[in-house]
Design a protein around this motif. Structure first.
Motif, short mmCIF file in Angstrom:
data_model
loop_
_atom_site.label_atom_id
_atom_site.label_comp_id
_atom_site.label_asym_id
_atom_site.label_seq_id
_atom_site.Cartn_x
_atom_site.Cartn_y
_atom_site.Cartn_z
N ARG A 269 0.84 -1.20 0.00
CA ARG A 269 0.00 0.00 0.00
C ARG A 269 0.88 1.26 0.00
NH1 ARG A 269 -4.42 -0.24 4.76
NH2 ARG A 269 -2.63 0.53 5.90
N ALA A 270 1.93 1.22 0.82
CA ALA A 270 2.84 2.36 0.87
C ALA A 270 3.57 2.54 -0.47
CB ALA A 270 3.85 2.18 2.00
N LEU A 271 3.99 1.42 -1.07
CA LEU A 271 4.72 1.50 -2.34
C LEU A 271 3.87 2.17 -3.42
CD1 LEU A 271 6.39 -2.04 -2.56
CD2 LEU A 271 7.48 0.12 -1.95
N LEU A 272 2.57 1.88 -3.40
CA LEU A 272 1.69 2.43 -4.44
C LEU A 272 1.53 3.94 -4.37
CD1 LEU A 272 -1.00 -0.35 -4.68
CD2 LEU A 272 0.25 0.61 -6.61
N THR A 273 1.86 4.52 -3.23
CA THR A 273 1.72 5.99 -3.12
C THR A 273 2.80 6.71 -3.91
OG1 THR A 273 3.10 6.09 -1.17
CG2 THR A 273 0.73 5.80 -0.80
N ASP A 274 3.84 5.95 -4.29
CA ASP A 274 4.95 6.56 -5.01
C ASP A 274 5.51 7.75 -4.23
OD1 ASP A 274 6.70 6.46 -7.05
OD2 ASP A 274 5.55 7.77 -8.38
N ALA A 275 5.71 7.53 -2.94
CA ALA A 275 6.16 8.61 -2.05
C ALA A 275 7.65 8.89 -2.23
CB ALA A 275 5.87 8.20 -0.61
N ARG A 276 8.10 9.94 -1.56
CA ARG A 276 9.54 10.23 -1.55
C ARG A 276 10.17 9.72 -0.26
NH1 ARG A 276 10.02 16.41 -2.41
NH2 ARG A 276 8.10 16.34 -1.20
N VAL A 277 9.33 9.68 0.80
CA VAL A 277 9.82 9.22 2.11
C VAL A 277 8.91 8.09 2.61
CG1 VAL A 277 10.29 9.87 4.50
CG2 VAL A 277 10.59 11.56 2.68
N TYR A 278 9.51 6.98 2.98
CA TYR A 278 8.75 5.84 3.50
C TYR A 278 9.07 5.65 4.98
CZ TYR A 278 7.69 4.77 -1.33
OH TYR A 278 7.23 4.86 -2.62
N LEU A 279 8.04 5.73 5.80
CA LEU A 279 8.22 5.50 7.23
C LEU A 279 7.77 4.08 7.54
CD1 LEU A 279 6.45 8.75 8.54
CD2 LEU A 279 8.90 8.40 8.34
N PHE A 280 8.69 3.21 7.84
CA PHE A 280 8.34 1.81 8.14
C PHE A 280 8.51 1.58 9.64
CE2 PHE A 280 9.80 0.58 3.58
CZ PHE A 280 8.53 0.83 3.09
#
Lengths: 288, 243
Positions: B156-167
Protein backbone atom coordinates in the motif's frame (compact mmCIF):
# COMPACT_ATOMS: atom_id res chain seq x y z
CA UNK A 1 -55.06 -9.22 -3.33
CA UNK A 2 -55.27 -5.58 -2.35
CA UNK A 3 -53.74 -6.51 0.98
CA UNK A 4 -50.74 -8.16 -0.70
CA UNK A 5 -50.27 -5.16 -2.99
CA UNK A 6 -50.40 -2.90 0.06
CA UNK A 7 -47.63 -4.94 1.69
CA UNK A 8 -45.53 -4.87 -1.48
CA UNK A 9 -45.84 -1.07 -1.61
CA UNK A 10 -44.60 -0.89 1.97
CA UNK A 11 -41.76 -3.28 1.19
CA UNK A 12 -40.72 -1.06 -1.75
CA UNK A 13 -40.76 2.08 0.42
CA UNK A 14 -38.85 0.41 3.26
CA UNK A 15 -36.40 -1.18 0.83
CA UNK A 16 -35.47 2.35 -0.30
CA UNK A 17 -34.98 3.37 3.32
CA UNK A 18 -32.99 0.26 4.18
CA UNK A 19 -30.72 0.43 1.11
CA UNK A 20 -29.94 4.08 1.72
CA UNK A 21 -29.25 3.48 5.41
CA UNK A 22 -27.00 0.58 4.46
CA UNK A 23 -24.85 3.02 2.47
CA UNK A 24 -24.15 4.73 5.77
CA UNK A 25 -24.07 1.91 8.29
CA UNK A 26 -23.00 -1.10 6.25
CA UNK A 27 -20.69 0.44 3.68
CA UNK A 28 -19.26 3.41 5.59
CA UNK A 29 -19.53 2.08 9.14
CA UNK A 30 -21.42 5.14 10.39
CA UNK A 31 -24.07 4.06 12.87
CA UNK A 32 -26.69 6.64 11.97
CA UNK A 33 -29.82 6.80 14.11
CA UNK A 34 -31.39 9.73 12.30
CA UNK A 35 -32.61 8.23 9.06
CA UNK A 36 -36.28 8.56 10.06
CA UNK A 37 -35.78 12.31 10.29
CA UNK A 38 -34.98 12.59 6.56
CA UNK A 39 -37.80 10.18 5.77
CA UNK A 40 -39.97 12.69 7.60
CA UNK A 41 -38.49 15.68 5.77
CA UNK A 42 -39.47 14.08 2.45
CA UNK A 43 -42.92 13.14 3.72
CA UNK A 44 -43.74 16.54 5.21
CA UNK A 45 -42.36 18.50 2.26
CA UNK A 46 -44.46 16.44 -0.15
CA UNK A 47 -47.52 16.67 2.09
CA UNK A 48 -47.29 20.45 2.51
CA UNK A 49 -46.48 21.26 -1.11
CA UNK A 50 -49.14 18.94 -2.58
CA UNK A 51 -51.91 19.73 -0.14
CA UNK A 52 -51.48 23.45 0.45
CA UNK A 53 -49.62 24.66 -2.66
CA UNK A 54 -51.02 22.29 -5.25
CA UNK A 55 -47.63 21.04 -6.42
CA UNK A 56 -47.32 17.98 -8.59
CA UNK A 57 -46.03 14.96 -6.65
CA UNK A 58 -42.82 14.66 -8.64
CA UNK A 59 -41.93 18.32 -8.18
CA UNK A 60 -42.76 18.09 -4.48
CA UNK A 61 -40.61 14.96 -4.25
CA UNK A 62 -37.70 16.75 -5.94
CA UNK A 63 -38.03 19.74 -3.62
CA UNK A 64 -38.17 17.34 -0.66
CA UNK A 65 -34.92 15.77 -1.83
CA UNK A 66 -33.28 19.21 -2.11
CA UNK A 67 -34.45 20.17 1.39
CA UNK A 68 -33.22 16.83 2.77
CA UNK A 69 -29.86 17.41 1.06
CA UNK A 70 -29.57 20.88 2.58
CA UNK A 71 -30.64 19.66 6.04
CA UNK A 72 -28.31 16.68 5.88
CA UNK A 73 -25.47 18.88 4.72
CA UNK A 74 -25.94 21.18 7.72
CA UNK A 75 -26.31 18.26 10.14
CA UNK A 76 -23.49 16.41 8.44
CA UNK A 77 -21.13 19.35 8.85
CA UNK A 78 -21.38 18.73 12.58
CA UNK A 79 -21.50 14.95 12.82
CA UNK A 80 -19.08 14.10 10.00
CA UNK A 81 -16.30 15.17 12.33
CA UNK A 82 -17.40 12.41 14.71
CA UNK A 83 -16.92 8.69 14.51
CA UNK A 84 -17.95 5.53 16.34
CA UNK A 85 -20.28 5.90 19.32
CA UNK A 86 -20.14 9.68 19.15
CA UNK A 87 -21.49 9.61 15.61
CA UNK A 88 -24.41 7.42 16.71
CA UNK A 89 -25.21 9.70 19.64
CA UNK A 90 -24.90 12.85 17.54
CA UNK A 91 -27.22 11.46 14.87
CA UNK A 92 -29.71 10.34 17.52
CA UNK A 93 -29.77 13.91 18.84
CA UNK A 94 -30.66 15.22 15.40
CA UNK A 95 -33.54 12.75 15.03
CA UNK A 96 -34.96 14.12 18.29
CA UNK A 97 -34.52 17.72 17.10
CA UNK A 98 -36.27 17.08 13.77
CA UNK A 99 -39.09 15.18 15.49
CA UNK A 100 -39.53 18.11 17.90
CA UNK A 101 -39.82 20.47 14.94
CA UNK A 102 -42.49 18.27 13.29
CA UNK A 103 -44.37 18.13 16.59
CA UNK A 104 -44.14 21.74 17.70
CA UNK A 105 -44.07 23.89 14.58
CA UNK A 106 -47.84 23.69 14.58
CA UNK A 107 -48.49 26.54 12.15
CA UNK A 108 -46.65 24.58 9.49
CA UNK A 109 -47.06 20.91 10.40
CA UNK A 110 -50.26 20.97 12.50
CA UNK A 111 -48.21 19.24 15.18
CA UNK A 112 -49.68 16.00 16.57
CA UNK A 113 -52.82 16.39 14.45
CA UNK A 114 -50.78 15.63 11.38
CA UNK A 115 -51.67 16.49 7.78
CA UNK A 116 -54.54 14.50 6.25
CA UNK A 117 -55.85 14.43 2.71
CA UNK A 118 -52.57 14.40 0.82
CA UNK A 119 -53.32 13.80 -2.87
CA UNK A 120 -52.06 10.83 -4.86
CA UNK A 121 -49.42 11.45 -7.55
CA UNK A 122 -50.34 12.44 -11.09
CA UNK A 123 -48.25 12.10 -14.22
CA UNK A 124 -49.39 13.36 -17.65
CA UNK A 125 -53.03 13.27 -16.54
CA UNK A 126 -52.77 9.77 -15.05
CA UNK A 127 -53.48 9.54 -11.33
CA UNK A 128 -51.83 6.80 -9.32
CA UNK A 129 -55.01 6.29 -7.33
CA UNK A 130 -55.18 2.51 -7.59
CA UNK A 131 -52.83 0.40 -5.50
CA UNK A 132 -51.45 -1.54 -8.47
CA UNK A 133 -50.42 1.72 -10.12
CA UNK A 134 -48.92 2.90 -6.85
CA UNK A 135 -47.01 -0.36 -6.49
CA UNK A 136 -45.58 0.15 -9.99
CA UNK A 137 -44.53 3.68 -9.01
CA UNK A 138 -42.95 2.73 -5.67
CA UNK A 139 -41.29 -0.35 -7.18
CA UNK A 140 -39.84 1.80 -9.98
CA UNK A 141 -38.36 4.18 -7.42
CA UNK A 142 -36.98 1.25 -5.41
CA UNK A 143 -35.28 -0.12 -8.54
CA UNK A 144 -33.83 3.31 -9.34
CA UNK A 145 -32.46 3.66 -5.82
CA UNK A 146 -31.04 0.14 -5.98
CA UNK A 147 -29.25 0.94 -9.26
CA UNK A 148 -27.98 4.24 -7.87
CA UNK A 149 -26.66 2.49 -4.75
CA UNK A 150 -24.95 -0.13 -6.91
CA UNK A 151 -23.38 2.62 -8.99
CA UNK A 152 -22.07 4.30 -5.83
CA UNK A 153 -20.62 1.21 -4.20
CA UNK A 154 -19.07 0.01 -7.44
CA UNK A 155 -17.13 3.24 -7.82
CA UNK A 156 -13.83 4.36 -6.33
CA UNK A 157 -15.96 6.49 -4.00
CA UNK A 158 -17.67 3.32 -2.74
CA UNK A 159 -14.34 1.61 -2.14
CA UNK A 160 -13.15 4.59 -0.14
CA UNK A 161 -16.35 4.40 1.96
CA UNK A 162 -15.51 0.82 2.88
CA UNK A 163 -11.97 1.85 3.78
CA UNK A 164 -13.41 4.58 6.05
CA UNK A 165 -15.45 1.89 7.72
CA UNK A 166 -12.35 -0.25 8.21
CA UNK A 167 -9.86 2.34 9.43
CA UNK A 168 -10.58 6.00 8.87
CA UNK A 169 -7.32 7.23 10.40
CA UNK A 170 -5.23 4.92 8.25
CA UNK A 171 -7.11 6.00 5.12
CA UNK A 172 -6.40 9.67 5.86
CA UNK A 173 -2.69 8.88 5.55
CA UNK A 174 -3.33 8.14 1.87
CA UNK A 175 -4.59 11.65 1.19
CA UNK A 176 -8.32 11.20 1.78
CA UNK A 177 -10.38 13.99 3.32
CA UNK A 178 -12.63 11.43 4.95
CA UNK A 179 -15.02 13.93 6.53
CA UNK A 180 -15.96 15.13 3.02
CA UNK A 181 -16.71 11.54 2.00
CA UNK A 182 -18.79 11.03 5.14
CA UNK A 183 -20.68 14.25 4.51
CA UNK A 184 -21.46 13.36 0.89
CA UNK A 185 -22.71 9.83 1.64
CA UNK A 186 -24.77 11.17 4.53
CA UNK A 187 -26.44 13.63 2.14
CA UNK A 188 -27.00 10.99 -0.55
CA UNK A 189 -28.60 8.63 1.97
CA UNK A 190 -30.78 11.47 3.27
CA UNK A 191 -31.89 12.27 -0.29
CA UNK A 192 -32.97 8.65 -0.86
CA UNK A 193 -34.79 8.56 2.50
CA UNK A 194 -36.64 11.69 1.46
CA UNK A 195 -37.82 9.90 -1.72
CA UNK A 196 -39.24 7.13 0.49
CA UNK A 197 -40.93 9.79 2.62
CA UNK A 198 -42.63 11.34 -0.41
CA UNK A 199 -43.90 7.93 -1.53
CA UNK A 200 -45.17 7.17 1.97
CA UNK A 201 -47.00 10.51 2.39
CA UNK A 202 -48.77 10.30 -0.93
CA UNK A 203 -49.67 6.63 -0.44
CA UNK A 204 -51.05 6.85 3.10
CA UNK A 205 -52.38 10.38 2.35
CA UNK A 206 -51.62 11.34 5.94
CA UNK A 207 -48.46 12.22 7.88
CA UNK A 208 -47.91 12.84 11.57
CA UNK A 209 -44.70 13.16 13.61
CA UNK A 210 -44.81 9.77 15.31
CA UNK A 211 -43.92 7.95 12.08
CA UNK A 212 -40.57 9.72 11.94
CA UNK A 213 -39.29 9.29 15.46
CA UNK A 214 -36.53 7.15 16.96
CA UNK A 215 -38.43 3.81 16.88
CA UNK A 216 -38.61 4.17 13.09
CA UNK A 217 -34.84 4.77 12.89
CA UNK A 218 -34.34 1.70 15.08
CA UNK A 219 -36.69 -0.33 12.86
CA UNK A 220 -34.63 0.66 9.82
CA UNK A 221 -31.44 -0.34 11.60
CA UNK A 222 -33.05 -3.68 12.48
CA UNK A 223 -33.87 -4.23 8.81
CA UNK A 224 -30.32 -3.78 7.61
CA UNK A 225 -28.78 -5.72 10.48
CA UNK A 226 -31.19 -8.58 9.85
CA UNK A 227 -30.78 -8.52 6.07
CA UNK A 228 -27.06 -7.98 6.22
CA UNK A 229 -24.76 -5.01 6.39
CA UNK A 230 -22.86 -3.96 3.31
CA UNK A 231 -25.23 -5.87 1.02
CA UNK A 232 -28.05 -4.26 -0.95
CA UNK A 233 -30.05 -7.46 -1.49
CA UNK A 234 -29.80 -7.99 2.26
CA UNK A 235 -31.44 -4.59 2.82
CA UNK A 236 -34.38 -5.60 0.65
CA UNK A 237 -34.66 -8.97 2.41
CA UNK A 238 -34.50 -7.28 5.82
CA UNK A 239 -37.21 -4.80 4.83
CA UNK A 240 -39.44 -7.57 3.49
CA UNK A 241 -39.02 -9.77 6.58
CA UNK A 242 -39.73 -7.01 9.06
CA UNK A 243 -42.73 -5.74 7.11
CA UNK A 244 -44.19 -9.23 6.73
CA UNK A 245 -43.39 -10.54 10.20
CA UNK A 246 -45.97 -8.50 12.14
CA UNK A 247 -48.52 -9.33 9.46
CA UNK A 248 -47.81 -13.01 10.01
CA UNK A 249 -48.41 -12.51 13.71
CA UNK A 250 -51.95 -11.42 12.92
CA UNK A 251 -52.65 -14.81 11.39
CA UNK A 252 -51.36 -16.61 14.46
CA UNK A 253 -54.50 -15.43 16.14
CA UNK A 254 -53.31 -12.47 18.14
CA UNK A 255 -55.62 -9.46 18.10
CA UNK A 256 -54.34 -6.49 16.06
CA UNK A 257 -53.49 -4.47 19.15
CA UNK A 258 -51.29 -7.19 20.64
CA UNK A 259 -49.70 -7.90 17.25
CA UNK A 260 -48.64 -4.26 17.10
CA UNK A 261 -46.99 -4.48 20.52
CA UNK A 262 -45.41 -7.79 19.64
CA UNK A 263 -43.84 -6.20 16.59
CA UNK A 264 -41.58 -4.03 18.76
CA UNK A 265 -40.83 -7.01 20.98
CA UNK A 266 -39.87 -9.13 17.97
CA UNK A 267 -37.63 -6.37 16.54
CA UNK A 268 -35.77 -6.08 19.83
CA UNK A 269 -35.43 -9.82 20.24
CA UNK A 270 -34.23 -10.23 16.66
CA UNK A 271 -31.45 -7.67 17.10
CA UNK A 272 -30.25 -9.33 20.31
CA UNK A 273 -30.28 -12.80 18.73
CA UNK A 274 -28.56 -11.61 15.57
CA UNK A 275 -25.82 -9.87 17.52
CA UNK A 276 -25.26 -13.09 19.46
CA UNK A 277 -25.46 -15.67 16.71
CA UNK A 278 -25.18 -14.03 13.30
CA UNK A 279 -23.80 -10.50 13.57
CA UNK A 280 -23.42 -10.25 9.78
CA UNK A 281 -27.19 -10.84 9.25
CA UNK A 282 -28.71 -12.97 6.48
CA UNK A 283 -26.60 -11.71 3.53
CA UNK A 284 -24.14 -9.42 5.28
CA UNK A 285 -20.57 -8.91 4.20
CA UNK A 286 -19.59 -6.91 7.24
CA UNK A 287 -19.95 -7.29 11.00
CA UNK A 288 -20.57 -4.32 13.26
CA UNK B 1 20.33 17.75 0.83
CA UNK B 2 17.99 16.95 3.73
CA UNK B 3 14.49 15.83 2.90
CA UNK B 4 13.30 15.96 6.52
CA UNK B 5 14.48 18.22 9.30
CA UNK B 6 13.03 18.31 12.76
CA UNK B 7 13.86 21.15 15.11
CA UNK B 8 13.05 21.10 18.81
CA UNK B 9 10.04 18.83 18.38
CA UNK B 10 8.03 18.42 21.56
CA UNK B 11 4.98 16.30 22.31
CA UNK B 12 3.12 15.71 25.57
CA UNK B 13 0.40 13.17 26.32
CA UNK B 14 -1.59 14.12 29.41
CA UNK B 15 1.44 15.66 31.03
CA UNK B 16 3.82 12.88 29.98
CA UNK B 17 6.64 14.12 27.79
CA UNK B 18 6.80 11.73 24.82
CA UNK B 19 9.09 13.82 22.59
CA UNK B 20 11.47 16.22 24.25
CA UNK B 21 13.07 18.98 22.12
CA UNK B 22 14.10 16.51 19.46
CA UNK B 23 16.16 17.76 16.53
CA UNK B 24 17.54 15.66 13.69
CA UNK B 25 17.76 15.56 9.94
CA UNK B 26 17.35 12.87 7.30
CA UNK B 27 19.30 13.10 4.07
CA UNK B 28 17.50 12.52 0.79
CA UNK B 29 17.90 9.05 -0.69
CA UNK B 30 19.21 7.42 2.46
CA UNK B 31 18.00 4.76 4.86
CA UNK B 32 17.77 6.08 8.40
CA UNK B 33 17.14 3.78 11.32
CA UNK B 34 15.42 4.97 14.46
CA UNK B 35 16.10 2.84 17.49
CA UNK B 36 15.48 3.11 21.18
CA UNK B 37 13.93 1.20 24.03
CA UNK B 38 10.16 0.72 24.24
CA UNK B 39 8.49 3.99 25.18
CA UNK B 40 11.36 6.10 23.88
CA UNK B 41 9.02 7.98 21.49
CA UNK B 42 9.82 6.30 18.16
CA UNK B 43 6.24 5.64 17.14
CA UNK B 44 5.13 9.04 18.43
CA UNK B 45 7.75 10.57 16.17
CA UNK B 46 6.48 8.53 13.21
CA UNK B 47 2.94 9.65 13.96
CA UNK B 48 4.03 13.30 14.03
CA UNK B 49 6.02 12.97 10.80
CA UNK B 50 3.02 11.39 9.05
CA UNK B 51 0.58 13.96 10.41
CA UNK B 52 -1.43 11.49 12.47
CA UNK B 53 -0.89 13.51 15.62
CA UNK B 54 0.09 17.17 15.95
CA UNK B 55 3.32 18.27 17.56
CA UNK B 56 3.09 20.62 20.53
CA UNK B 57 6.14 22.71 19.63
CA UNK B 58 9.05 22.77 17.26
CA UNK B 59 9.34 22.71 13.51
CA UNK B 60 9.14 20.11 10.78
CA UNK B 61 10.75 20.96 7.47
CA UNK B 62 10.01 18.68 4.54
CA UNK B 63 12.08 19.20 1.44
CA UNK B 64 12.76 22.79 2.47
CA UNK B 65 9.13 23.60 3.32
CA UNK B 66 8.56 24.49 6.99
CA UNK B 67 5.23 23.11 8.17
CA UNK B 68 3.34 24.62 11.05
CA UNK B 69 0.80 21.82 11.07
CA UNK B 70 1.01 18.64 9.06
CA UNK B 71 -2.34 16.83 8.76
CA UNK B 72 -2.52 13.16 7.92
CA UNK B 73 -4.32 13.73 4.61
CA UNK B 74 -1.57 16.18 3.62
CA UNK B 75 1.22 13.65 4.19
CA UNK B 76 0.67 12.14 0.75
CA UNK B 77 0.95 15.59 -0.84
CA UNK B 78 4.36 16.02 0.81
CA UNK B 79 5.41 12.58 -0.45
CA UNK B 80 5.26 10.72 2.86
CA UNK B 81 3.96 7.15 3.14
CA UNK B 82 3.92 4.96 6.19
CA UNK B 83 3.22 1.56 7.68
CA UNK B 84 2.09 0.91 11.23
CA UNK B 85 3.65 -0.88 14.15
CA UNK B 86 0.34 -2.70 14.71
CA UNK B 87 -0.80 -3.68 11.24
CA UNK B 88 -3.70 -1.55 10.00
CA UNK B 89 -4.89 -3.04 6.74
CA UNK B 90 -8.55 -2.68 5.72
CA UNK B 91 -9.52 -6.03 7.20
CA UNK B 92 -12.92 -6.65 5.61
CA UNK B 93 -11.83 -5.61 2.12
CA UNK B 94 -10.07 -7.72 -0.48
CA UNK B 95 -6.31 -7.50 -0.96
CA UNK B 96 -6.95 -5.93 -4.37
CA UNK B 97 -9.27 -3.27 -2.90
CA UNK B 98 -6.76 -2.54 -0.12
CA UNK B 99 -4.34 -1.53 -2.84
CA UNK B 100 -6.75 0.04 -5.34
CA UNK B 101 -8.00 2.49 -2.73
CA UNK B 102 -4.50 3.94 -2.54
CA UNK B 103 -4.22 4.69 -6.26
CA UNK B 104 -7.73 5.79 -7.21
CA UNK B 105 -9.22 9.27 -7.38
CA UNK B 106 -9.36 11.30 -4.13
CA UNK B 107 -11.74 13.98 -5.35
CA UNK B 108 -15.25 12.94 -4.32
CA UNK B 109 -16.94 13.79 -7.61
CA UNK B 110 -14.21 12.17 -9.66
CA UNK B 111 -14.23 9.08 -7.43
CA UNK B 112 -18.01 8.67 -7.85
CA UNK B 113 -17.63 8.29 -11.58
CA UNK B 114 -14.38 6.35 -11.57
CA UNK B 115 -14.25 2.60 -12.04
CA UNK B 116 -10.91 0.90 -11.45
CA UNK B 117 -9.62 0.93 -14.99
CA UNK B 118 -6.84 -1.12 -16.48
CA UNK B 119 -4.25 1.50 -15.59
CA UNK B 120 -4.90 1.23 -11.85
CA UNK B 121 -5.25 -2.54 -11.99
CA UNK B 122 -1.97 -2.94 -13.83
CA UNK B 123 -0.13 -0.86 -11.23
CA UNK B 124 -1.68 -2.82 -8.40
CA UNK B 125 -0.88 -6.19 -9.96
CA UNK B 126 2.71 -5.10 -10.39
CA UNK B 127 2.96 -4.30 -6.67
CA UNK B 128 1.13 -7.52 -5.75
CA UNK B 129 3.80 -9.39 -7.68
CA UNK B 130 6.52 -7.46 -5.88
CA UNK B 131 5.16 -8.30 -2.42
CA UNK B 132 4.36 -11.90 -3.35
CA UNK B 133 0.59 -11.67 -2.87
CA UNK B 134 -0.63 -11.92 -6.46
CA UNK B 135 -2.44 -15.19 -5.81
CA UNK B 136 -4.20 -13.63 -2.80
CA UNK B 137 -5.74 -10.67 -4.59
CA UNK B 138 -9.36 -11.71 -4.06
CA UNK B 139 -8.86 -12.83 -0.46
CA UNK B 140 -10.13 -10.65 2.37
CA UNK B 141 -7.24 -8.96 4.15
CA UNK B 142 -8.37 -10.41 7.46
CA UNK B 143 -7.73 -13.93 6.16
CA UNK B 144 -4.04 -13.22 5.49
CA UNK B 145 -1.31 -14.30 7.86
CA UNK B 146 0.35 -11.66 10.03
CA UNK B 147 3.36 -11.48 7.73
CA UNK B 148 1.22 -11.22 4.61
CA UNK B 149 -0.72 -8.35 6.17
CA UNK B 150 2.57 -6.58 6.88
CA UNK B 151 3.54 -7.06 3.26
CA UNK B 152 0.16 -5.74 2.17
CA UNK B 153 0.78 -2.61 4.23
CA UNK B 154 4.14 -2.18 2.54
CA UNK B 155 2.50 -2.71 -0.85
CA UNK B 156 0.00 0.00 0.00
CA UNK B 157 2.84 2.36 0.87
CA UNK B 158 4.72 1.50 -2.34
CA UNK B 159 1.69 2.43 -4.44
CA UNK B 160 1.72 5.99 -3.12
CA UNK B 161 4.95 6.56 -5.01
CA UNK B 162 6.16 8.61 -2.05
CA UNK B 163 9.54 10.23 -1.55
CA UNK B 164 9.82 9.22 2.11
CA UNK B 165 8.75 5.84 3.50
CA UNK B 166 8.22 5.50 7.23
CA UNK B 167 8.34 1.81 8.14
CA UNK B 168 7.41 1.15 11.76
CA UNK B 169 8.89 -2.20 12.79
CA UNK B 170 8.24 -3.93 9.45
CA UNK B 171 10.25 -7.02 10.39
CA UNK B 172 8.65 -7.76 13.75
CA UNK B 173 7.22 -11.27 13.88
CA UNK B 174 8.10 -12.18 10.29
CA UNK B 175 9.45 -15.42 8.87
CA UNK B 176 12.97 -15.05 7.42
CA UNK B 177 11.75 -15.32 3.78
CA UNK B 178 9.32 -12.46 4.27
CA UNK B 179 11.94 -10.40 6.08
CA UNK B 180 14.28 -11.02 3.15
CA UNK B 181 11.62 -9.75 0.75
CA UNK B 182 11.23 -6.55 2.76
CA UNK B 183 15.00 -6.08 2.83
CA UNK B 184 14.99 -6.35 -0.97
CA UNK B 185 12.17 -3.81 -1.23
CA UNK B 186 14.03 -1.36 1.01
CA UNK B 187 17.19 -1.76 -1.09
CA UNK B 188 15.13 -1.16 -4.24
CA UNK B 189 13.60 1.97 -2.77
CA UNK B 190 17.04 3.34 -2.01
CA UNK B 191 18.24 2.46 -5.48
CA UNK B 192 15.27 4.46 -6.82
CA UNK B 193 16.45 7.49 -4.86
CA UNK B 194 13.74 7.21 -2.18
CA UNK B 195 14.26 7.91 1.49
CA UNK B 196 13.44 5.26 4.06
CA UNK B 197 13.02 5.82 7.78
CA UNK B 198 13.06 2.51 9.54
CA UNK B 199 12.03 1.91 13.14
CA UNK B 200 13.55 -1.39 14.12
CA UNK B 201 14.79 -3.35 17.12
CA UNK B 202 16.91 -5.81 15.17
CA UNK B 203 20.45 -4.41 15.32
CA UNK B 204 21.74 -6.73 12.61
CA UNK B 205 19.20 -5.30 10.18
CA UNK B 206 20.01 -1.76 11.28
CA UNK B 207 23.71 -2.40 10.60
CA UNK B 208 22.96 -4.07 7.28
CA UNK B 209 20.47 -1.56 5.92
CA UNK B 210 20.95 1.88 7.43
CA UNK B 211 23.23 4.70 6.38
CA UNK B 212 22.43 6.61 9.54
CA UNK B 213 20.92 5.67 12.84
CA UNK B 214 19.11 7.90 15.32
CA UNK B 215 18.94 6.67 18.88
CA UNK B 216 16.12 7.92 21.07
CA UNK B 217 15.64 7.61 24.80
CA UNK B 218 12.80 9.13 26.81
CA UNK B 219 11.79 11.23 23.83
CA UNK B 220 15.24 12.74 23.43
CA UNK B 221 17.99 12.29 20.88
CA UNK B 222 20.68 10.16 22.45
CA UNK B 223 22.98 9.68 19.49
CA UNK B 224 23.05 10.08 15.73
CA UNK B 225 25.46 8.89 13.05
CA UNK B 226 26.65 5.85 11.11
CA UNK B 227 25.51 2.58 12.72
CA UNK B 228 29.03 1.22 13.14
CA UNK B 229 29.95 4.24 15.26
CA UNK B 230 26.68 4.86 17.09
CA UNK B 231 26.00 1.29 18.13
CA UNK B 232 29.36 1.16 19.93
CA UNK B 233 28.70 4.18 22.11
CA UNK B 234 28.51 3.47 25.82
CA UNK B 235 25.38 5.59 26.44
CA UNK B 236 23.58 3.81 23.60
CA UNK B 237 24.47 0.39 24.93
CA UNK B 238 23.36 1.44 28.40
CA UNK B 239 20.06 2.92 27.31
CA UNK B 240 19.16 0.43 24.64
CA UNK B 241 20.71 -2.83 25.67
CA UNK B 242 20.83 -2.21 29.43
CA UNK B 243 24.53 -2.98 29.38
Amino acid sequence: MDYIIHLLIFISIYAILAMSLNLLVGYTGLLSVTHAAFYGVGAYTTALLMKFAGFNFFIALAIGVVIALIASFLIGLVISKLSGDYYALGSLGFNIIVFTIFLNWQTLTRGPLGIPGIPRPELFGFTFSGNIAYLALSFAFAVLVYLACRFIIGSSFGRALKAIREDEEALKCFGYHTSVYKLVIFAIAAGFASVAGALYASYITFVDPTTFYLPESVLLLSMIILGGLSNLQGSVIGAAVLILLPEALRFVGFPDTIAAQLRLFVYGLLIVLLMLYRPQGIRGEYKL
Amino acid sequence: MNIIEAKNLTKHFDGVLAIDRLSFSVANGTITGIIGPNGSGKTTLTNILSGMIPKDNGMIIIDGVALERLKSYDARRYGIARTFQNVRVFEQMSVLDNLLVVVTERNVWGALFERHGEYHRARVLEVLERIGLRDKQTALARTLSYGQRKLLEIGRALLTDARVYLFDEPFAGLFPEMAKLIVTIIHELKADGKTVILIEHNMELIRELCDTVIVMDSGRLLAEGAPKNVLKKREVLEAYLGE
